[in-house]
Design an enzyme around this catalytic site. Sequence first.
Site, PDB file in Angstrom:
ATOM      1  CE1 TYR A 231       7.681  -4.734 -24.386  1.00  0.00           C
ATOM      2  CE2 TYR A 231       9.551  -4.837 -22.901  1.00  0.00           C
ATOM      3  CZ  TYR A 231       8.958  -4.340 -24.035  1.00  0.00           C
ATOM      4  OH  TYR A 231       9.650  -3.438 -24.808  1.00  0.00           O
ATOM      5  CD  GLU A 232       3.913  -3.096 -20.067  1.00  0.00           C
ATOM      6  OE1 GLU A 232       2.829  -3.125 -19.462  1.00  0.00           O
ATOM      7  OE2 GLU A 232       4.974  -2.788 -19.512  1.00  0.00           O
ATOM      8  N   GLY A 233       1.482  -7.735 -21.192  1.00  0.00           N
ATOM      9  CA  GLY A 233       0.407  -8.640 -21.585  1.00  0.00           C
ATOM     10  C   GLY A 233       0.783  -9.337 -22.869  1.00  0.00           C
TER      11      GLY A 233
END
Length: 565
Positions: free
Chosen positions: A421-423
Amino acid sequence: MSYKAPVAQIDFILNHVVPFADLSRTDRFAEATADTASAILAEAGKLATNVLAPLNRRGDEHPAVLENGRVRSSPGYAEGFRAIAEGGWIGLSANPAYGGMGLPQALNMAVAEMMSSACLALQLNPLLTQGQIEALEHHASDDLKALYLPRLISGEWSGTMNLTEPGAGSDVGALVTRAEPQGDGTYRVTGQKIYITWGDSDVTENVCHLVLARLPDAPKGTRGISLFMVPKLIPDAQGRPGVANGLKVVSLEEKLGIHGSPTCVMSFEGATGWMVGAPHKGMAAMFTMMNCARLSVGMQGVGVAEAALQQAVAYAADRNQMGPIIRHPDVRRMLATARAEVFAARAIALACATAIDLERATNDPVHAARAAFLTPIAKAYGTDVGCRVADMGVQVHGGMGYVEETGAAQYLRDVRITPIYEGTNGIQAMDLVGRKLSDGGDAALRLLDEVADGAKAAQGEHPQWANQLWQAAETLREATQTLLDRDVAVRFAGAVPYLTAFARVLGGLYHLRAAQAGGESHRALARVFMARVLPRHASDLAEALAGLDDLAGISDAALAGEIAP
């Protein structure tokens, strides 16, 4: 074994390894002295150790649940969150004009690490709220700031980030959620979002959603996306949570880990929203929140690694098989290498946070470029280390690590989301070799100059390590120059190993500084890193420079295991 916050180790890095001391010489952070930092770390350590850590197993065994359209949190989470909020920890780095403390991000990240070690699932709530605070401070109107920031900072309300849709994952530009103007300054937001962390809860009185959506006249792609504040309960004239907005939680995801964190499928059904920033400029505002979250997620990886390692060391010391297994060479190899990598990942993340602080205090573009370059490294390396160390923790426990009773498996299950997550870490690496090298490599080469200077400064005390680090930096410099001469698509094929190599070289610098400033324990740890971790940069760079031909040349059928005639 109970988690104990590593306050002394974090304090040592801030005082001797990264340029945190430079902050107190600026006007903005004049109060962030070494004594102040030590006091804050000590208090945060008590909160993490005594209040939050006991909640970790409860959240895993008793996940958040959806009942009658509302989320009920895991046992003790409401009290744990209230302790975080009442301690002022959510607003540690927020603007004092709205109730924050205005302290450096470096301290905020150090606190985030300890909270992540103690209870990752709960720490996700303040993490996202802090990211939303950051986005609103930079992009919201004065009216929205006045209404939302004091309540988010105090912990009365919490914040979320709504990007992902069923048909648009990392390709955010494909989203279809729409926002229609109502003629009174508000918008009707309609669409569905998935993977919304803490999308609803009973630990705060209101949940504030930042939602990406398209206006009716929006162009295609990311250039046509706007950002909207869509609260669960619409504030009344006095700013109190009022009537329910047109949104609901459709379901909660059943996840591998972080069970105490409710991951929601959200439905917005003509919900009332207010635009944040300019029309069609939502990605710029959302990236402010995402960049804050990316460094925080890197610290989550470090935090879980620390907790998993502490438990593995304690188990190895107590477990007897021809003596305590902590004396067995292979177990000792695993523990020592893990400790060396945790130190390196922590130092990289704190160096990144300090660069962010120095840029804010000085407006120096060199600090800005340094922070931007370090962010994907801190996120990816921190979370990769988190996964490696948590996996090692299971291995050290042996068969008992595979049994949920010990809690070793929970660390591995919980931390596994952080490289995603978050890239994803692949996206972080592509950002590093793409956008972050688009300056002709200036930021990268300045960092490598710093590594080389650090090696030269240590030549008298630790000549062998200094020579080794200097050579590693030069090898990385040559690889960087080679990548700069290649097409970006070719760079992408080696992006992940290049990022890892850069992290290991930076880790060597920070271990060398620690060996110079610290005692025998830091020199022993540096010895492990230099012998067992830094040399891996060579194989990383061999893969980074391998090009694209081998990957392009293998067919989809061959990848599926089919044998061509």
